[in-house]
Design a protein around this motif. Structure first.
Motif, PDB file in Angstrom:
ATOM      1  N   THR A 124      -0.901  -0.762  12.779  1.00  0.00           N
ATOM      2  CA  THR A 124      -1.511   0.548  12.507  1.00  0.00           C
ATOM      3  C   THR A 124      -0.631   1.414  11.607  1.00  0.00           C
ATOM      4  N   ARG A 125       0.490   0.909  11.160  1.00  0.00           N
ATOM      5  CA  ARG A 125       1.426   1.724  10.368  1.00  0.00           C
ATOM      6  C   ARG A 125       1.033   1.748   8.896  1.00  0.00           C
ATOM      7  N   HIS A 126      -0.195   2.204   8.658  1.00  0.00           N
ATOM      8  CA  HIS A 126      -0.715   2.374   7.303  1.00  0.00           C
ATOM      9  C   HIS A 126      -0.330   3.756   6.797  1.00  0.00           C
ATOM     10  N   PRO A 127      -0.083   3.895   5.496  1.00  0.00           N
ATOM     11  CA  PRO A 127       0.336   5.200   4.979  1.00  0.00           C
ATOM     12  C   PRO A 127      -0.734   6.277   5.107  1.00  0.00           C
ATOM     13  N   GLU A 128      -1.991   5.904   4.961  1.00  0.00           N
ATOM     14  CA  GLU A 128      -3.069   6.891   5.062  1.00  0.00           C
ATOM     15  C   GLU A 128      -3.150   7.460   6.479  1.00  0.00           C
ATOM     16  N   PHE A 129      -2.937   6.610   7.463  1.00  0.00           N
ATOM     17  CA  PHE A 129      -2.944   7.038   8.858  1.00  0.00           C
ATOM     18  C   PHE A 129      -1.760   7.958   9.124  1.00  0.00           C
ATOM     19  N   ALA A 130      -0.588   7.593   8.593  1.00  0.00           N
ATOM     20  CA  ALA A 130       0.610   8.426   8.762  1.00  0.00           C
ATOM     21  C   ALA A 130       0.414   9.795   8.121  1.00  0.00           C
ATOM     22  N   LEU A 131      -0.209   9.831   6.949  1.00  0.00           N
ATOM     23  CA  LEU A 131      -0.445  11.112   6.277  1.00  0.00           C
ATOM     24  C   LEU A 131      -1.438  11.967   7.063  1.00  0.00           C
ATOM     25  N   ALA A 132      -2.460  11.342   7.628  1.00  0.00           N
ATOM     26  CA  ALA A 132      -3.425  12.095   8.440  1.00  0.00           C
ATOM     27  C   ALA A 132      -2.739  12.693   9.666  1.00  0.00           C
ATOM     28  N   ARG A 133      -1.922  11.906  10.312  1.00  0.00           N
ATOM     29  CA  ARG A 133      -1.189  12.401  11.490  1.00  0.00           C
ATOM     30  C   ARG A 133      -0.251  13.543  11.089  1.00  0.00           C
ATOM     31  N   TRP A 134       0.468  13.386   9.991  1.00  0.00           N
ATOM     32  CA  TRP A 134       1.374  14.442   9.534  1.00  0.00           C
ATOM     33  C   TRP A 134       0.582  15.720   9.229  1.00  0.00           C
ATOM     34  N   ALA A 135      -0.544  15.579   8.552  1.00  0.00           N
ATOM     35  CA  ALA A 135      -1.366  16.741   8.209  1.00  0.00           C
ATOM     36  C   ALA A 135      -1.835  17.463   9.464  1.00  0.00           C
ATOM     37  N   ALA A 136      -2.264  16.712  10.476  1.00  0.00           N
ATOM     38  CA  ALA A 136      -2.742  17.318  11.718  1.00  0.00           C
ATOM     39  C   ALA A 136      -1.637  18.123  12.398  1.00  0.00           C
ATOM     40  N   GLU A 137      -0.409  17.655  12.271  1.00  0.00           N
ATOM     41  CA  GLU A 137       0.717  18.316  12.934  1.00  0.00           C
ATOM     42  C   GLU A 137       1.334  19.439  12.110  1.00  0.00           C
ATOM     43  N   ASN A 138       1.070  19.470  10.799  1.00  0.00           N
ATOM     44  CA  ASN A 138       1.806  20.393   9.930  1.00  0.00           C
ATOM     45  C   ASN A 138       0.964  21.299   9.040  1.00  0.00           C
ATOM     46  N   MET A 139      -0.339  21.120   9.030  1.00  0.00           N
ATOM     47  CA  MET A 139      -1.198  21.900   8.138  1.00  0.00           C
ATOM     48  C   MET A 139      -2.331  22.563   8.903  1.00  0.00           C
TER      49      MET A 139
ATOM     50  N   ASP B 103       4.024   8.160   1.639  1.00  0.00           N
ATOM     51  CA  ASP B 103       4.394   7.099   2.561  1.00  0.00           C
ATOM     52  C   ASP B 103       3.886   5.770   2.018  1.00  0.00           C
ATOM     53  N   TYR B 104       4.317   4.694   2.656  1.00  0.00           N
ATOM     54  CA  TYR B 104       3.858   3.360   2.290  1.00  0.00           C
ATOM     55  C   TYR B 104       3.690   2.546   3.560  1.00  0.00           C
ATOM     56  N   ASN B 105       3.038   1.406   3.438  1.00  0.00           N
ATOM     57  CA  ASN B 105       2.761   0.564   4.590  1.00  0.00           C
ATOM     58  C   ASN B 105       4.064   0.120   5.225  1.00  0.00           C
ATOM     59  N   ARG B 106       4.100   0.172   6.554  1.00  0.00           N
ATOM     60  CA  ARG B 106       5.293  -0.222   7.311  1.00  0.00           C
ATOM     61  C   ARG B 106       4.928  -1.184   8.445  1.00  0.00           C
TER      62      ARG B 106
ATOM     63  N   PHE C 272       0.850  -1.186   0.000  1.00  0.00           N
ATOM     64  CA  PHE C 272       0.000   0.000   0.000  1.00  0.00           C
ATOM     65  C   PHE C 272       0.885   1.235   0.000  1.00  0.00           C
ATOM     66  N   GLY C 273       0.513   2.216  -0.819  1.00  0.00           N
ATOM     67  CA  GLY C 273       1.238   3.484  -0.859  1.00  0.00           C
ATOM     68  C   GLY C 273       0.272   4.634  -1.028  1.00  0.00           C
ATOM     69  N   SER C 274       0.619   5.782  -0.444  1.00  0.00           N
ATOM     70  CA  SER C 274      -0.284   6.941  -0.450  1.00  0.00           C
ATOM     71  C   SER C 274       0.494   8.242  -0.556  1.00  0.00           C
ATOM     72  N   ILE C 275      -0.194   9.253  -1.071  1.00  0.00           N
ATOM     73  CA  ILE C 275       0.392  10.587  -1.258  1.00  0.00           C
ATOM     74  C   ILE C 275      -0.609  11.626  -0.770  1.00  0.00           C
ATOM     75  N   LEU C 276      -0.090  12.677  -0.131  1.00  0.00           N
ATOM     76  CA  LEU C 276      -0.891  13.822   0.280  1.00  0.00           C
ATOM     77  C   LEU C 276      -0.514  14.995  -0.620  1.00  0.00           C
ATOM     78  N   VAL C 277      -1.498  15.553  -1.306  1.00  0.00           N
ATOM     79  CA  VAL C 277      -1.266  16.626  -2.279  1.00  0.00           C
ATOM     80  C   VAL C 277      -2.067  17.859  -1.870  1.00  0.00           C
ATOM     81  N   ALA C 278      -1.380  19.002  -1.828  1.00  0.00           N
ATOM     82  CA  ALA C 278      -2.022  20.273  -1.478  1.00  0.00           C
ATOM     83  C   ALA C 278      -2.924  20.743  -2.610  1.00  0.00           C
ATOM     84  N   ALA C 279      -3.774  21.702  -2.297  1.00  0.00           N
ATOM     85  CA  ALA C 279      -4.708  22.257  -3.286  1.00  0.00           C
ATOM     86  C   ALA C 279      -3.971  22.844  -4.485  1.00  0.00           C
ATOM     87  N   ASN C 280      -2.754  23.344  -4.278  1.00  0.00           N
ATOM     88  CA  ASN C 280      -1.988  23.929  -5.389  1.00  0.00           C
ATOM     89  C   ASN C 280      -1.249  22.882  -6.220  1.00  0.00           C
ATOM     90  N   GLY C 281      -1.389  21.598  -5.863  1.00  0.00           N
ATOM     91  CA  GLY C 281      -0.762  20.514  -6.615  1.00  0.00           C
ATOM     92  C   GLY C 281       0.562  20.038  -6.068  1.00  0.00           C
TER      93      GLY C 281
END
Length: 161
Positions: free
Chosen positions: A53-68, A43-46, A28-37
């Motif tokens: 619980t080390r799914h990429p979608e979960f990691a991206l959500a956590r990163w977004a909460a901390e950085n956006m 990230d990918y499954n780890r 499994f692999g995932s990408i977080l893309v801003a509105a401007n592209g």
């Protein structure tokens, strides 16, 4: 509707899923893309570490909460190789991320796992819309789903060509 930009990001998700598999993780692999592209994070499954619980979608959500800021999160898109599981969909909803675009559905994955003789997960496979509301969700993307299926076949039948 899926466009060329979406396809570019989804192809990268397939590459990330291949990396996950090469490191002994579920593909499994995932990408977080801003509105401007801009690609903000990928990230990918780890989960081979033992932490399932080390799914990429979960990691991206956590990163977004901390950085956006919340407003930016709502305009961002998460591209992913497989439809969010219940845990990842909930995390996506809790942090207020925007659109989700996925290649293969949880229904497709369940079918593939059954064909491969893999016992069902302890966690029920729910669609994203059964977990969160008011989120634009696009998928599955049939054009790339066989690529993802093949990665799961490789994981569960390594001798299969």
């Amino acid at each position: 509707m899926i466009n060329d930009i979406d396809m570019k990001h989804l192809r990268r998700c397939v590459e990330l899923a291949r990396i996950a598999l090469s490191e002994g993780n579920p593909p499994f692999g995932s990408i977080l893309v801003a509105a401007n592209g801009d690609v903000l994070r990928e990230d990918y499954n780890r989960s081979s570490s033992g932490d399932l619980t080390r799914h990429p979608e979960f990691a991206l959500a956590r990163w977004a909460a901390e950085n956006m800021p919340l407003e930016e999160r709502g305009k961002a898109t998460v591209y992913t190789s497989g439809e969010h599981c219940s845990m990842c969909a909930a995390a996506h909803g809790w942090v207020g991320l925007g659109r989700i675009v996925y290649i293969s559905s949880s229904t497709q994955l369940a079918g593939w796992m059954a064909e491969l003789g893999v016992p069902p997960s302890k966690v029920r496979r729910l669609s994203i819309q059964d977990v969160i509301r008011d989120t634009i969700v696009d998928g599955p993307v049939e054009e790339l789903s066989d690529d993802i299926r093949q990665l799961h076949v490789q994981r569960h039948r390594p001798d299969h060509k």
